[in-house]
Design a protein around this motif. Structure first.
Motif, PDB file in Angstrom:
ATOM      1  N   TRP A  17       0.798  -1.210   0.000  1.00  9.71           N
ATOM      2  CA  TRP A  17       0.000   0.000   0.000  1.00  9.71           C
ATOM      3  C   TRP A  17       0.834   1.264   0.000  1.00  9.71           C
ATOM      4  O   TRP A  17       0.412   2.299  -0.507  1.00  9.71           O
ATOM      5  N   ALA A  18       2.000   1.222   0.591  1.00  8.19           N
ATOM      6  CA  ALA A  18       2.875   2.395   0.533  1.00  8.19           C
ATOM      7  C   ALA A  18       3.214   2.714  -0.915  1.00  8.19           C
ATOM      8  O   ALA A  18       3.169   3.876  -1.345  1.00  8.19           O
ATOM      9  N   ALA A  19       3.535   1.688  -1.684  1.00 12.11           N
ATOM     10  CA  ALA A  19       3.836   1.895  -3.105  1.00 12.11           C
ATOM     11  C   ALA A  19       2.598   2.331  -3.866  1.00 12.11           C
ATOM     12  O   ALA A  19       2.663   3.191  -4.750  1.00 12.11           O
ATOM     13  N   ALA A  20       1.425   1.754  -3.525  1.00 13.76           N
ATOM     14  CA  ALA A  20       0.191   2.105  -4.234  1.00 13.76           C
ATOM     15  C   ALA A  20      -0.162   3.573  -4.046  1.00 13.76           C
ATOM     16  O   ALA A  20      -0.530   4.269  -4.994  1.00 13.76           O
ATOM     17  N   LEU A  21      -0.044   4.071  -2.822  1.00 16.10           N
ATOM     18  CA  LEU A  21      -0.397   5.462  -2.551  1.00 16.10           C
ATOM     19  C   LEU A  21       0.665   6.435  -3.049  1.00 16.10           C
ATOM     20  O   LEU A  21       0.386   7.624  -3.207  1.00 16.10           O
ATOM     21  N   ASN A  22       1.876   5.938  -3.275  1.00 24.54           N
ATOM     22  CA  ASN A  22       2.932   6.792  -3.825  1.00 24.54           C
ATOM     23  C   ASN A  22       3.039   6.683  -5.342  1.00 24.54           C
ATOM     24  O   ASN A  22       3.880   7.344  -5.949  1.00 24.54           O
ATOM     25  N   ASP A  23       2.172   5.841  -5.931  1.00 21.84           N
ATOM     26  CA  ASP A  23       2.135   5.689  -7.391  1.00 21.84           C
ATOM     27  C   ASP A  23       0.975   6.540  -7.912  1.00 21.84           C
ATOM     28  O   ASP A  23      -0.194   6.264  -7.599  1.00 21.84           O
ATOM     29  N   ALA A  24       1.262   7.571  -8.688  1.00 17.03           N
ATOM     30  CA  ALA A  24       0.244   8.544  -9.084  1.00 17.03           C
ATOM     31  C   ALA A  24      -0.974   7.914  -9.772  1.00 17.03           C
ATOM     32  O   ALA A  24      -2.114   8.219  -9.404  1.00 17.03           O
ATOM     33  N   PRO A  25      -0.823   7.029 -10.766  1.00 16.22           N
ATOM     34  CA  PRO A  25      -2.010   6.456 -11.407  1.00 16.22           C
ATOM     35  C   PRO A  25      -2.870   5.620 -10.456  1.00 16.22           C
ATOM     36  O   PRO A  25      -4.095   5.749 -10.434  1.00 16.22           O
ATOM     37  N   THR A  26      -2.221   4.761  -9.665  1.00 15.64           N
ATOM     38  CA  THR A  26      -2.978   3.914  -8.736  1.00 15.64           C
ATOM     39  C   THR A  26      -3.648   4.762  -7.661  1.00 15.64           C
ATOM     40  O   THR A  26      -4.812   4.544  -7.306  1.00 15.64           O
ATOM     41  N   ALA A  27      -2.930   5.738  -7.116  1.00 15.66           N
ATOM     42  CA  ALA A  27      -3.497   6.612  -6.095  1.00 15.66           C
ATOM     43  C   ALA A  27      -4.687   7.393  -6.639  1.00 15.66           C
ATOM     44  O   ALA A  27      -5.691   7.591  -5.941  1.00 15.66           O
ATOM     45  N   ALA A  28      -4.616   7.829  -7.888  1.00 16.36           N
ATOM     46  CA  ALA A  28      -5.732   8.563  -8.485  1.00 16.36           C
ATOM     47  C   ALA A  28      -6.989   7.702  -8.535  1.00 16.36           C
ATOM     48  O   ALA A  28      -8.099   8.162  -8.237  1.00 16.36           O
ATOM     49  N   ALA A  59      -6.890   7.261 -13.851  1.00 14.07           N
ATOM     50  CA  ALA A  59      -5.449   7.027 -13.698  1.00 14.07           C
ATOM     51  C   ALA A  59      -4.643   7.483 -14.910  1.00 14.07           C
ATOM     52  O   ALA A  59      -3.403   7.407 -14.884  1.00 14.07           O
ATOM     53  N   ALA A  60      -5.349   7.943 -15.962  1.00 12.34           N
ATOM     54  CA  ALA A  60      -4.699   8.382 -17.203  1.00 12.34           C
ATOM     55  C   ALA A  60      -3.891   7.261 -17.848  1.00 12.34           C
ATOM     56  O   ALA A  60      -2.794   7.464 -18.365  1.00 12.34           O
ATOM     57  N   SER A  62      -4.426   3.321 -20.159  1.00 14.19           N
ATOM     58  CA  SER A  62      -5.369   2.466 -20.864  1.00 14.19           C
ATOM     59  C   SER A  62      -5.793   1.322 -19.945  1.00 14.19           C
ATOM     60  O   SER A  62      -5.146   1.045 -18.928  1.00 14.19           O
ATOM     61  N   ARG A  63      -6.868   0.636 -20.309  1.00 15.83           N
ATOM     62  CA  ARG A  63      -7.536  -0.305 -19.414  1.00 15.83           C
ATOM     63  C   ARG A  63      -6.623  -1.427 -18.923  1.00 15.83           C
ATOM     64  O   ARG A  63      -6.490  -1.660 -17.714  1.00 15.83           O
ATOM     65  N   THR A  64      -5.975  -2.146 -19.832  1.00 16.82           N
ATOM     66  CA  THR A  64      -5.196  -3.321 -19.440  1.00 16.82           C
ATOM     67  C   THR A  64      -3.961  -2.960 -18.605  1.00 16.82           C
ATOM     68  O   THR A  64      -3.734  -3.563 -17.543  1.00 16.82           O
ATOM     69  N   PRO A  65      -3.142  -1.993 -19.028  1.00 16.72           N
ATOM     70  CA  PRO A  65      -2.002  -1.617 -18.173  1.00 16.72           C
ATOM     71  C   PRO A  65      -2.433  -1.124 -16.794  1.00 16.72           C
ATOM     72  O   PRO A  65      -1.772  -1.405 -15.796  1.00 16.72           O
ATOM     73  N   PHE A  66      -3.564  -0.390 -16.743  1.00 10.01           N
ATOM     74  CA  PHE A  66      -4.036   0.082 -15.434  1.00 10.01           C
ATOM     75  C   PHE A  66      -4.414  -1.085 -14.540  1.00 10.01           C
ATOM     76  O   PHE A  66      -4.017  -1.150 -13.365  1.00 10.01           O
ATOM     77  N   ALA A  67      -5.220  -2.025 -15.052  1.00  4.74           N
ATOM     78  CA  ALA A  67      -5.675  -3.159 -14.245  1.00  4.74           C
ATOM     79  C   ALA A  67      -4.483  -3.968 -13.748  1.00  4.74           C
ATOM     80  O   ALA A  67      -4.455  -4.408 -12.585  1.00  4.74           O
ATOM     81  N   ARG A  68      -3.501  -4.181 -14.596  1.00  4.40           N
ATOM     82  CA  ARG A  68      -2.313  -4.940 -14.208  1.00  4.40           C
ATOM     83  C   ARG A  68      -1.526  -4.203 -13.110  1.00  4.40           C
ATOM     84  O   ARG A  68      -1.113  -4.811 -12.124  1.00  4.40           O
ATOM     85  N   ARG A  69      -1.370  -2.904 -13.287  1.00  2.00           N
ATOM     86  CA  ARG A  69      -0.601  -2.098 -12.332  1.00  2.00           C
ATOM     87  C   ARG A  69      -1.312  -2.034 -10.981  1.00  2.00           C
ATOM     88  O   ARG A  69      -0.696  -2.207  -9.925  1.00  2.00           O
ATOM     89  N   PHE A  70      -2.620  -1.784 -11.000  1.00  2.00           N
ATOM     90  CA  PHE A  70      -3.400  -1.688  -9.767  1.00  2.00           C
ATOM     91  C   PHE A  70      -3.338  -3.003  -8.992  1.00  2.00           C
ATOM     92  O   PHE A  70      -3.099  -3.021  -7.781  1.00  2.00           O
ATOM     93  N   THR A  71      -3.547  -4.106  -9.690  1.00  2.00           N
ATOM     94  CA  THR A  71      -3.562  -5.421  -9.029  1.00  2.00           C
ATOM     95  C   THR A  71      -2.204  -5.750  -8.424  1.00  2.00           C
ATOM     96  O   THR A  71      -2.122  -6.286  -7.306  1.00  2.00           O
ATOM     97  N   ALA A  72      -1.138  -5.420  -9.125  1.00  2.00           N
ATOM     98  CA  ALA A  72       0.205  -5.713  -8.620  1.00  2.00           C
ATOM     99  C   ALA A  72       0.508  -4.936  -7.351  1.00  2.00           C
ATOM    100  O   ALA A  72       1.137  -5.459  -6.419  1.00  2.00           O
ATOM    101  N   LEU A  73       0.051  -3.690  -7.259  1.00  2.00           N
ATOM    102  CA  LEU A  73       0.377  -2.848  -6.111  1.00  2.00           C
ATOM    103  C   LEU A  73      -0.586  -3.051  -4.938  1.00  2.00           C
ATOM    104  O   LEU A  73      -0.172  -3.147  -3.782  1.00  2.00           O
ATOM    105  N   VAL A  74      -1.881  -3.102  -5.223  1.00  2.00           N
ATOM    106  CA  VAL A  74      -2.891  -3.189  -4.162  1.00  2.00           C
ATOM    107  C   VAL A  74      -3.095  -4.623  -3.695  1.00  2.00           C
ATOM    108  O   VAL A  74      -3.472  -4.875  -2.554  1.00  2.00           O
ATOM    109  N   GLY A  75      -2.831  -5.593  -4.582  1.00  2.00           N
ATOM    110  CA  GLY A  75      -2.990  -6.987  -4.196  1.00  2.00           C
ATOM    111  C   GLY A  75      -4.316  -7.586  -4.593  1.00  2.00           C
ATOM    112  O   GLY A  75      -4.582  -8.762  -4.322  1.00  2.00           O
ATOM    113  N   GLN A  76      -5.179  -6.815  -5.242  1.00  2.00           N
ATOM    114  CA  GLN A  76      -6.446  -7.320  -5.762  1.00  2.00           C
ATOM    115  C   GLN A  76      -6.893  -6.423  -6.914  1.00  2.00           C
ATOM    116  O   GLN A  76      -6.491  -5.262  -7.002  1.00  2.00           O
TER     117      GLN A  76
END
Length: 315
Positions: free
Chosen positions: A200-211, A233-234, A236-250
């Motif tokens: 979560w520290a990385a998720a909240l410090n990652d601008a797209p995921t935090a947005a 998050a500015a 596209s759909r697939t890169p966002f979903a992959r990035r969010f899941t990797a950082l947040v864990g779901q």
């Protein structure tokens, strides 16, 4: 509300507590392990040592802040070699409670160490995953110019505890909530400076995921889709979903569903808002759809959950 503010709202329960304590060398004091709580120590005058059952003694200096987010016990002492006292441990949720003698109790002498300690009561049934990511011990050393908000909060809290005045009870409660937020902020900044790459520290410090997270928390009732969150998050759909899941864990919509159900449970426990209004606030088109989702998530109907919460509070 932003994510960090929501985290505090969800996990805090009851009233936090604090006390200003002066210690005379030689001294040592146990702070008990209290499930469902988190404790802090602020060193106003030092030095001293924090001794954990599962770690090396940690030297503390004036201005240091330590936070035990999982309620584990520890010993505070003027020196690691000072024997632990026979008196009962201090309860972090009631640090001002009467205890046995401190040190040699030379009350006329200047204290060797002055601390502000306290605790927060947490509900383990609604713990946000951010809290689970915190280590057993958060140590925020004092550095000139670093964490000015934290330092200002500590100074105000210490002043109110040392010289209570009209309104101090309300001021201290507000400052304790502010202190918890400032500690979490400082820890997140610390993780960012160290280049944390996960959790979560990385998720909240990652601008797209935090947005995306802030958007969900700001408006949980909106009929979010992965594409709509990706737009926040500015990405596209697939890169966002992959990035969010990797950082947040779901995945994004799994987290959104968890947050909606957590919000609904809090409203059922802490308010008399009708079920239809709660359904609307948490993004469900009807009370029936909300009730079904709530029962699948919590294992009980929302009305029964509310009645059980009221009965538990009375007990």
């Amino acid at each position: 509300m932003d994510v960090l503010s929501d985290v505090i709202t969800v996990m805090r329960t009851g009233r936090p507590s604090s006390a200003r304590l002066a210690w005379h060398a030689p001294w040592a004091q146990h702070f008990a392990s209290i499930p469902g709580s988190a404790g802090f120590q602020v060193i106003l005058q030092g030095p001293c040592w924090l001794i954990s059952p599962d770690g090396m003694p940690l030297p503390l200096a004036t201005g240091d802040v330590v936070f035990r987010p999982h309620g584990r016990g520890h010993l505070l002492a003027d020196n690691p070699s000072t024997p632990a006292p026979p008196e009962p441990a201090c309860d972090p949720n009631d640090p001002g409670a009467p205890r046995g003698p401190v040190g040699d109790d030379r009350l006329l002498d200047a204290p060797t160490t002055v601390t502000v300690c306290g605790g927060y009561r947490l509900d383990p049934t609604r713990t946000h995953p951010l809290l689970g990511d915190l280590p057993e011990l958060v140590h925020l050393p004092a550095h000139l110019g670093r964490n000015p908000g934290l330092r200002a909060t500590v100074e105000l809290l210490a002043s109110e505890l040392e010289q209570p005045r009209l309104g101090s009870d309300a001021i201290v409660l507000a400052l304790l909530d502010t202190l918890l937020l400032q500690i979490l902020r400082a820890w997140l900044d610390q993780q960012s400076a160290h280049g944390t790459t996960r959790g979560w520290a990385a998720a909240l410090n990652d601008a797209p995921t935090a947005a995306a997270l802030h958007a969900m928390h700001r408006d949980p009732a909106r009929p979010w889709t992965v594409a709509a969150l990706a737009a926040e998050a500015a990405l596209s759909r697939t890169p966002f979903a992959r990035r969010f899941t990797a950082l947040v864990g779901q995945p994004p919509l799994t987290y959104l569903r968890w947050w909606r159900m957590t919000t609904a449970a809090r409203l059922l426990r802490e308010s008399d808002v009708p079920l239809g209004a709660i359904a609307t606030q948490t993004g469900y088109a009807s009370e029936f759809a909300f009730a079904g989702a709530f029962k699948r998530h919590h294992g009980t109907a929302p009305g029964r959950y509310r009645r059980a919460s009221i009965a538990g509070a009375r007990d």
